[in-house]
Design a protein around this motif. Structure first.
Motif, PDB file in Angstrom:
ATOM      1  N   UNK A   1       0.815  -1.211   0.000  1.00 38.56           N
ATOM      2  CA  UNK A   1       0.000   0.000   0.000  1.00 38.56           C
ATOM      3  C   UNK A   1       0.852   1.267   0.000  1.00 38.56           C
ATOM      4  N   UNK A   2       1.868   1.328   0.849  1.00 36.81           N
ATOM      5  CA  UNK A   2       2.614   2.576   1.033  1.00 36.81           C
ATOM      6  C   UNK A   2       3.679   2.791  -0.033  1.00 36.81           C
ATOM      7  N   UNK A   3       4.036   1.729  -0.769  1.00 35.66           N
ATOM      8  CA  UNK A   3       5.052   1.861  -1.799  1.00 35.66           C
ATOM      9  C   UNK A   3       6.460   1.790  -1.236  1.00 35.66           C
ATOM     10  N   UNK A   4       7.430   2.003  -2.102  1.00 34.38           N
ATOM     11  CA  UNK A   4       8.833   1.821  -1.724  1.00 34.38           C
ATOM     12  C   UNK A   4       9.462   3.051  -1.093  1.00 34.38           C
ATOM     13  N   UNK A   5       8.829   4.212  -1.226  1.00 35.60           N
ATOM     14  CA  UNK A   5       9.462   5.453  -0.769  1.00 35.60           C
ATOM     15  C   UNK A   5       9.140   5.815   0.674  1.00 35.60           C
ATOM     16  N   UNK A   6       8.205   5.097   1.292  1.00 32.56           N
ATOM     17  CA  UNK A   6       7.818   5.370   2.676  1.00 32.56           C
ATOM     18  C   UNK A   6       8.516   4.372   3.601  1.00 32.56           C
ATOM     19  N   UNK A   7       9.097   4.862   4.679  1.00 31.46           N
ATOM     20  CA  UNK A   7       9.764   3.977   5.633  1.00 31.46           C
ATOM     21  C   UNK A   7       8.725   3.195   6.437  1.00 31.46           C
ATOM     22  N   UNK A   8       8.944   1.881   6.552  1.00 32.67           N
ATOM     23  CA  UNK A   8       8.035   1.006   7.292  1.00 32.67           C
ATOM     24  C   UNK A   8       8.734   0.493   8.539  1.00 32.67           C
ATOM     25  N   UNK A   9       8.079   0.667   9.699  1.00 30.49           N
ATOM     26  CA  UNK A   9       8.590   0.207  10.983  1.00 30.49           C
ATOM     27  C   UNK A   9       7.617  -0.818  11.569  1.00 30.49           C
ATOM     28  N   UNK A  10       8.143  -1.724  12.413  1.00 36.50           N
ATOM     29  CA  UNK A  10       7.279  -2.678  13.113  1.00 36.50           C
ATOM     30  C   UNK A  10       7.642  -2.714  14.592  1.00 36.50           C
ATOM     31  N   UNK A  11       6.642  -3.018  15.414  1.00 34.83           N
ATOM     32  CA  UNK A  11       6.800  -3.061  16.868  1.00 34.83           C
ATOM     33  C   UNK A  11       6.207  -4.373  17.366  1.00 34.83           C
ATOM     34  N   UNK A  12       7.064  -5.222  17.939  1.00 36.04           N
ATOM     35  CA  UNK A  12       6.617  -6.529  18.428  1.00 36.04           C
ATOM     36  C   UNK A  12       6.201  -6.495  19.892  1.00 36.04           C
ATOM     37  N   UNK A  13       6.421  -5.370  20.595  1.00 36.66           N
ATOM     38  CA  UNK A  13       6.028  -5.271  22.010  1.00 36.66           C
ATOM     39  C   UNK A  13       6.490  -6.464  22.832  1.00 36.66           C
ATOM     40  N   UNK A  14       7.738  -6.841  22.676  1.00 40.13           N
ATOM     41  CA  UNK A  14       8.346  -7.954  23.439  1.00 40.13           C
ATOM     42  C   UNK A  14       7.736  -9.306  23.100  1.00 40.13           C
ATOM     43  N   UNK A  15       7.054  -9.424  21.943  1.00 39.86           N
ATOM     44  CA  UNK A  15       6.217 -10.592  21.701  1.00 39.86           C
ATOM     45  C   UNK A  15       6.891 -11.847  21.190  1.00 39.86           C
ATOM     46  N   UNK A  16       8.135 -11.770  20.714  1.00 44.51           N
ATOM     47  CA  UNK A  16       8.787 -12.943  20.140  1.00 44.51           C
ATOM     48  C   UNK A  16       9.822 -13.529  21.089  1.00 44.51           C
ATOM     49  N   UNK A  17      10.076 -14.803  20.925  1.00 42.09           N
ATOM     50  CA  UNK A  17      11.254 -15.410  21.530  1.00 42.09           C
ATOM     51  C   UNK A  17      12.461 -15.025  20.664  1.00 42.09           C
ATOM     52  N   UNK A  18      13.688 -15.184  21.153  1.00 46.30           N
ATOM     53  CA  UNK A  18      14.851 -14.856  20.318  1.00 46.30           C
ATOM     54  C   UNK A  18      14.874 -15.614  19.000  1.00 46.30           C
ATOM     55  N   UNK A  19      14.504 -16.907  19.040  1.00 44.31           N
ATOM     56  CA  UNK A  19      14.485 -17.689  17.810  1.00 44.31           C
ATOM     57  C   UNK A  19      13.455 -17.177  16.817  1.00 44.31           C
ATOM     58  N   UNK A  20      12.272 -16.858  17.305  1.00 38.88           N
ATOM     59  CA  UNK A  20      11.224 -16.311  16.434  1.00 38.88           C
ATOM     60  C   UNK A  20      11.659 -14.983  15.837  1.00 38.88           C
ATOM     61  N   UNK A  21      12.264 -14.139  16.658  1.00 38.14           N
ATOM     62  CA  UNK A  21      12.705 -12.827  16.175  1.00 38.14           C
ATOM     63  C   UNK A  21      13.747 -12.971  15.074  1.00 38.14           C
ATOM     64  N   UNK A  22      14.647 -13.926  15.204  1.00 35.03           N
ATOM     65  CA  UNK A  22      15.654 -14.131  14.161  1.00 35.03           C
ATOM     66  C   UNK A  22      15.020 -14.590  12.859  1.00 35.03           C
ATOM     67  N   UNK A  23      13.992 -15.443  12.958  1.00 37.05           N
ATOM     68  CA  UNK A  23      13.321 -15.905  11.740  1.00 37.05           C
ATOM     69  C   UNK A  23      12.542 -14.768  11.082  1.00 37.05           C
ATOM     70  N   UNK A  24      11.877 -13.957  11.916  1.00 32.94           N
ATOM     71  CA  UNK A  24      11.069 -12.858  11.380  1.00 32.94           C
ATOM     72  C   UNK A  24      11.937 -11.793  10.735  1.00 32.94           C
ATOM     73  N   UNK A  25      13.079 -11.479  11.339  1.00 28.07           N
ATOM     74  CA  UNK A  25      13.873 -10.353  10.859  1.00 28.07           C
ATOM     75  C   UNK A  25      14.395 -10.587   9.443  1.00 28.07           C
ATOM     76  N   UNK A  26      14.579 -11.834   9.042  1.00 25.69           N
ATOM     77  CA  UNK A  26      15.000 -12.113   7.663  1.00 25.69           C
ATOM     78  C   UNK A  26      13.936 -11.637   6.672  1.00 25.69           C
ATOM     79  N   UNK A  27      12.679 -11.795   7.040  1.00 27.59           N
ATOM     80  CA  UNK A  27      11.589 -11.326   6.182  1.00 27.59           C
ATOM     81  C   UNK A  27      11.485  -9.798   6.215  1.00 27.59           C
ATOM     82  N   UNK A  28      11.774  -9.211   7.359  1.00 27.58           N
ATOM     83  CA  UNK A  28      11.729  -7.762   7.451  1.00 27.58           C
ATOM     84  C   UNK A  28      12.733  -7.126   6.497  1.00 27.58           C
TER      85      UNK A  28
END
Length: 266
Positions: free
Chosen positions: A85-112
């Motif tokens: 929706x926002x296109x490539x020129x807008x910066x996108x941020x995400x907030x997990x609110x402490x919600x992931x385990x370290x392993x989950x966070x490592x898997x997710x960050x590759x997609x980010x």
């Protein structure tokens, strides 16, 4: 109490609080913040569209990690929709609110990285400084935390552990403007910037007085409430804000008649 004392001093001197604090920036950047996990894709897109298309804000943040990280596929679906929706020129941020385990966070960050997400806030609990530092070393996405800091020692430990790329500070939690300046100095000594967590109309005054400042979280709920309760609130349109130099103190007046309907009898 600290913020109130700065406000009183500014009133006495007939100065804006930002000038009394020692203004160094004419204006400061901000990002639209909301995108709650209970929103449907349509609701998320509507909020993003308001920030980006209607208000011209070039940075937006959304929540992920619903149900303690158990819905990662849903998180990624929402991130894809947001980027589309926002296109490539807008910066996108995400907030997990402490919600992931370290392993989950490592898997997710590759997609980010794949979707050019620039900011990963509280991917794991902020008490896990080792986990934050390891994730920071494993990705090009900026890792951010610090909003729960109530004293200088908290910020010093986080910075000393190499846990963040940008230190978040909440002026309503950290001890007011005086302690904010000390936390910002700790960050500056490590070559880091600080970002304001919530309370946008208060944060703006100390933000313009902070040399190593990155941006303000223009949180949707706080923005809505402040507009209801006060005259003189700032307008985030365009993605930057600046305190009104013609107004003393914080430049806001309480709408007493509008607030009266929310009073609760003892």
């Amino acid at each position: 109490m600290d913020i109130a004392l700065w406000d009183a001093a500014a009133r006495f001197l007939e100065l804006p609080v930002g000038r009394l604090l020692g203004r160094v920036h004419k204006s400061v950047p901000l990002y639209g913040s909301g995108g709650f996990t209970n929103q449907t894709i349509r609701e998320l897109e509507t909020q993003l569209d308001t920030w980006v298309r209607e208000q011209g804000i070039p940075r937006v943040k959304m929540k992920i990690a619903e149900r303690d990280g158990s819905a990662i596929d849903r998180d990624l679906t929402r991130i894809r929709a947001a980027r589309s929706l926002i296109g490539d020129d807008v910066e996108l941020y995400v907030d997990a609110n402490d919600g992931y385990s370290p392993g989950q966070a490592r898997r997710v960050v590759r997609h980010l990285e794949q979707y050019d997400v620039r900011w990963f806030e509280e991917p794991v609990t902020s008490d896990n400084l080792v986990g934050l530092a390891r994730l920071r070393q494993a990705t090009t996405v900026d890792i951010a935390a610090g909003e729960y800091g109530y004293d200088l020692v908290y910020f010093a430990r986080m910075v000393g552990a190499g846990a963040v790329d940008c230190l978040q500070v909440d002026v309503t939690r950290c001890g007011g403007y005086t302690e904010w300046a000390r936390a910002a100095a700790v960050a500056a000594a490590a070559g880091l910037e600080v970002s304001a967590h919530c309370a946008p109309n208060l944060s703006t005054h100390v933000a313009v007085a902070t040399p190593n400042f990155r941006h303000i979280e223009w949180f949707a709920d706080h923005d809505r409430i402040e507009k209801i309760f006060f005259d003189g609130v700032l307008d985030p349109t365009g993605g930057t804000v600046s305190p009104d130099l013609s107004a003393a103190e914080h430049g806001m007046l309480l709408k007493r008649q509008d607030v009266a309907q929310y009073l609760v009898s003892p």
